[in-house]
Scaffold this active site. Structure first.
Site, PDB file in Angstrom:
ATOM      1  N   HIS A 307       1.112  -1.213  -0.139  1.00  0.00           N
ATOM      2  CA  HIS A 307      -0.140   0.555   0.273  1.00  0.00           C
ATOM      3  C   HIS A 307       0.940   0.926   0.266  1.00  0.00           C
ATOM      4  CE1 HIS A 307      -3.010   2.416   1.000  1.00  0.00           C
ATOM      5  NE2 HIS A 307      -3.821   2.011   0.447  1.00  0.00           N
ATOM      6  N   ASP A 364      -7.931  -4.615  -0.601  1.00  0.00           N
ATOM      7  CA  ASP A 364      -8.340  -5.723  -2.542  1.00  0.00           C
ATOM      8  C   ASP A 364      -8.186  -7.696  -1.788  1.00  0.00           C
ATOM      9  OD1 ASP A 364      -7.568  -3.191  -3.685  1.00  0.00           O
ATOM     10  OD2 ASP A 364      -9.542  -3.676  -3.735  1.00  0.00           O
TER      11      ASP A 364
HETATM   12  C1  SDX Z   1      -5.874   0.012  -3.398  1.00  0.00           C
HETATM   13  O1  SDX Z   1      -3.669   4.767  -1.729  1.00  0.00           O
HETATM   14  C2  SDX Z   1      -5.114   4.428  -1.856  1.00  0.00           C
HETATM   15  O2  SDX Z   1      -5.619   4.709  -0.323  1.00  0.00           O
HETATM   16  C3  SDX Z   1      -5.310   3.320  -2.275  1.00  0.00           C
HETATM   17  C4  SDX Z   1      -6.940   2.037  -2.002  1.00  0.00           C
HETATM   18  C5  SDX Z   1      -7.932   3.290  -1.662  1.00  0.00           C
HETATM   19  O3  SDX Z   1      -8.606   2.748  -1.047  1.00  0.00           O
HETATM   20  O4  SDX Z   1      -7.747   4.173  -2.732  1.00  0.00           O
HETATM   21  O5  SDX Z   1      -6.343   1.406  -0.357  1.00  0.00           O
HETATM   22  C6  SDX Z   1      -7.254   1.135  -2.310  1.00  0.00           C
HETATM   23  O6  SDX Z   1      -5.409   0.776  -4.245  1.00  0.00           O
HETATM   24  C7  SDX Z   1      -5.319  -1.053  -2.863  1.00  0.00           C
HETATM   25  C8  SDX Z   1      -3.592  -1.474  -3.391  1.00  0.00           C
HETATM   26  C9  SDX Z   1      -3.969  -2.229  -4.152  1.00  0.00           C
HETATM   27  N1  SDX Z   1      -3.294  -2.912  -5.172  1.00  0.00           N
HETATM   28  C10 SDX Z   1      -2.874  -3.828  -4.955  1.00  0.00           C
HETATM   29  O7  SDX Z   1      -3.230  -4.453  -4.592  1.00  0.00           O
HETATM   30  C11 SDX Z   1      -1.715  -3.756  -6.131  1.00  0.00           C
HETATM   31  C12 SDX Z   1      -0.403  -4.795  -5.426  1.00  0.00           C
HETATM   32  N2  SDX Z   1       0.366  -4.099  -4.810  1.00  0.00           N
HETATM   33  C13 SDX Z   1       1.512  -2.936  -5.505  1.00  0.00           C
HETATM   34  O8  SDX Z   1       1.547  -2.837  -7.016  1.00  0.00           O
HETATM   35  C14 SDX Z   1       2.366  -1.841  -4.248  1.00  0.00           C
HETATM   36  O9  SDX Z   1       2.179  -2.327  -3.444  1.00  0.00           O
HETATM   37  C15 SDX Z   1       1.253  -0.749  -4.424  1.00  0.00           C
HETATM   38  C16 SDX Z   1       0.972   0.155  -5.794  1.00  0.00           C
HETATM   39  C17 SDX Z   1      -0.107  -0.609  -4.004  1.00  0.00           C
HETATM   40  C18 SDX Z   1       2.283   0.665  -3.479  1.00  0.00           C
HETATM   41  O10 SDX Z   1       3.221   1.068  -4.617  1.00  0.00           O
HETATM   42  P1  SDX Z   1       4.265   1.061  -4.029  1.00  0.00           P
HETATM   43  O11 SDX Z   1       4.173   1.986  -1.835  1.00  0.00           O
HETATM   44  O12 SDX Z   1       4.507   2.649  -4.691  1.00  0.00           O
HETATM   45  O13 SDX Z   1       5.234   0.440  -3.635  1.00  0.00           O
HETATM   46  P2  SDX Z   1       6.606   0.259  -4.445  1.00  0.00           P
HETATM   47  O14 SDX Z   1       5.987  -0.148  -5.660  1.00  0.00           O
HETATM   48  O15 SDX Z   1       7.858   1.401  -4.073  1.00  0.00           O
HETATM   49  O16 SDX Z   1       7.613  -0.610  -3.557  1.00  0.00           O
HETATM   50  C19 SDX Z   1       7.473  -0.824  -2.621  1.00  0.00           C
HETATM   51  C20 SDX Z   1       9.045  -1.636  -2.624  1.00  0.00           C
HETATM   52  C21 SDX Z   1       9.731  -2.101  -4.061  1.00  0.00           C
HETATM   53  O17 SDX Z   1      10.352  -3.285  -4.074  1.00  0.00           O
HETATM   54  P3  SDX Z   1      12.316  -2.695  -3.988  1.00  0.00           P
HETATM   55  O18 SDX Z   1      12.149  -1.858  -5.396  1.00  0.00           O
HETATM   56  O19 SDX Z   1      12.391  -2.112  -2.730  1.00  0.00           O
HETATM   57  O20 SDX Z   1      12.992  -4.256  -4.112  1.00  0.00           O
HETATM   58  O21 SDX Z   1       8.064  -3.509  -2.783  1.00  0.00           O
HETATM   59  C22 SDX Z   1       7.819  -4.041  -3.064  1.00  0.00           C
HETATM   60  C23 SDX Z   1       8.218  -3.032  -4.855  1.00  0.00           C
HETATM   61  O22 SDX Z   1       8.795  -4.025  -5.675  1.00  0.00           O
HETATM   62  N3  SDX Z   1       6.239  -4.405  -3.559  1.00  0.00           N
HETATM   63  C24 SDX Z   1       5.090  -5.657  -3.993  1.00  0.00           C
HETATM   64  C25 SDX Z   1       4.156  -5.764  -3.765  1.00  0.00           C
HETATM   65  N4  SDX Z   1       4.100  -4.537  -2.935  1.00  0.00           N
HETATM   66  C26 SDX Z   1       5.251  -3.501  -3.652  1.00  0.00           C
HETATM   67  N5  SDX Z   1       6.305  -6.445  -4.201  1.00  0.00           N
HETATM   68  C27 SDX Z   1       5.869  -7.717  -4.318  1.00  0.00           C
HETATM   69  N6  SDX Z   1       4.177  -7.626  -4.514  1.00  0.00           N
HETATM   70  C28 SDX Z   1       3.268  -6.524  -4.056  1.00  0.00           C
HETATM   71  N7  SDX Z   1       2.500  -6.527  -4.120  1.00  0.00           N
END
Ligand code: SDX
Length: 429
Positions: A307, A364
């Protein structure tokens, strides 16, 4: 706590005021930064940037706290109902019984849509994703209610647009589904409550009686409460920035629907089920899929995990996880993907990769399991998210307009070519 921050650029010191919110969040007010220093800030994805001051929703990502107008999500999910929460978010206070009755009645009297909406619907192939249909139908309301295009309309005009939006969302959602399955659309039955009315429009068929299961209606009502608002997330920020140009509420909400559709945002609830089904088909080896999610060379991410703000448990995920057990138990459903989800969560929460990055299940991760148990098709899951988020979008749009916020216009740091002379086509390449 100091009231200012000091910024030093090239040895010159600048004083910037601090803004402190009611929950003691601290913001550096940079309204005069460019004028004073010639510099802008840069924050891709706005992870460190406040776009507004808002009195609607508070969340603390480290403590896993979520409150709507000061009321905890746990209390509202347990004691309130979706329309009451919608009223709270939009108008700022829990309604009196009279206010609630009026709001509920006003919504009921606007559940029908113009018959010409069917012509728009007929233009969509049955393969159209319901989110695309929903966004189009919302934007089409500017054509049926052209007075909504007047940005300076009196407040009661805005109230009517709010009631119309809340009233017609379930009708649009159900009609988008009927278009996808080739069934005749159902008209709203105003003798029913908000969720039951939607379920009947969704699943009733002209050939037989349809009774709404109260367990299903109650579970859906709780899910809509949990999705109702979430501060300045991607789709809410979209609604605000579109509304800041004084575009109509319908255009702003349609933009929010489109932003929510993305798989990194609201589209994740559909992707979670696709992922769980994939793991089930692949033999249920959760370790293998955890390793794929950790592998930088593999585009696969654990959908429903992580998140932008929560670096602790998403409080909504906890409530939904418990509700999933309740609903499946009450409906006597044994969904194998629930077991896979629980195994996946257990493994991920012990794995250093997820622990170090503070990746927890988000709203989700379990919601799709309940939607599926309620009989909703997978590509309608994100439509359910939009139905829940609608009052939040409306509340944020209304607050932005009432606060007379300026049109949103972020700056940039230019990294392209510096000035160069035009070259005639014959001498290029
Ligand atoms: C919603 O903002 C809100 O409030 C949204 C929401 C709402 O109510 O409106 O809460 C609803 O959108 C919930 C999120 C739903 N999305 C997902 O479930 C998709 C999977 N999650 C990711 O894509 C990710 O976690 C995000 C997009 C949700 C958040 O991304 P961030 O905070 O920008 O994290 P990041 O992409 O910078 O990742 C940080 C690290 C990375 O690794 P490194 O580069 O540090 O090695 O964490 C890893 C990422 O690769 N990572 C994941 C991951 N999420 C982040 N690795 C594997 N699986 C994941 N799901």
């Amino acid at each position: 706590m100091s009231k200012t921050a000091e910024l030093i650029i090239d040895g010159k010191s600048y004083t910037l005021p601090l803004v402190v919110g009611t929950e003691n969040e601290v913001g550096i007010d940079i309204a005069e930064l460019l004028e004073k220093t010639g510099a802008v800030t840069l924050d891709l994805g706005y992870k460190n940037t406040g776009a507004t001051k808002s009195a609607i929703t508070f969340l603390d990502g480290d403590k896993g706290i979520l409150r709507y107008r000061g009321y905890s999500i746990e209390e509202l999910a347990e004691k309130s109902n979706f329309l009451e929460v919608a009223y709270l978010l939009i108008f700022g206070e829990l309604p009196t019984q009279q206010q609630y009755n009026t709001f509920s009645h006003d919504i009921k009297t606007h559940t029908l849509v113009h018959e010409d909406v069917k012509k728009i619907l007929d233009g969509f192939p049955s393969t159209a994703h319901p989110m695309g249909v929903l966004a189009s139908l919302f934007c089409s309301q500017t054509a049926f209610y052209p007075e909504s295009l007047d940005p300076n309309r009196a407040v009661d005009g805005v109230y009517l647009s709010i009631v119309r939006s809340m009233a017609k969302m379930p009708t649009f959602a159900a009609w988008a589904y009927k278009n996808a399955v080739g069934h005749p659309v159902n008209y709203p039955d105003n003798s029913l409550d908000y969720c039951s009315r939607f379920l009947k429009m969704m699943f009733a068929l002209p050939a037989e009686q349809y009774e709404v299961d109260p367990v299903v209606a109650s579970a859906l009502d709780k899910l809509l409460i949990l999705h109702a608002d979430h501060e300045q997330n991607c789709s809410t920020s979209t609604v605000r920035i579109v509304g800041s140009s004084k575009a109509s509420i319908y255009s702003s909400l349609s933009a929010g629907i489109n932003a929510l559709w993305g798989p990194l945002h609201g589209g994740a609830n559909q992707e979670v089920i696709v992922m769980l089904e994939q793991i089930k088909k692949d033999g249920g080896d959760t370790e293998k899929w955890i390793n794929k999610a950790k592998d930088k060379n593999d585009p696969f991410r654990l959908m429903g995990f992580g998140h932008r703000v929560y670096k602790n448990f998403d409080p909504r995920a906890k409530i939904i996880k418990k509700a999933a057990d309740d609903v499946l138990g009450k409906l006597g459903i044994n969904d194998p993907v629930l077991e896979i989800a629980q195994k996946l969560e257990e493994a991920a929460l012990k794995d250093p990769y997820f622990v170090e990055r503070k990746l927890y299940p988000n709203v989700d991760f379990y919601s799709g399991i309940i939607y599926r148990a309620l009989g909703l098709p997978t590509d309608l899951f994100t439509v359910m998210f939009a139905m829940g988020r609608l009052p939040g979008w409306i509340a944020q749009w209304k607050e932005m307009r009432e606060n007379k916020e300026p049109i949103g216009r972020p700056r940039q740091i230019y990294t392209g070519a510096t000035q160069r002379a035009y070259v005639p086509v014959g001498t290029r390449g």
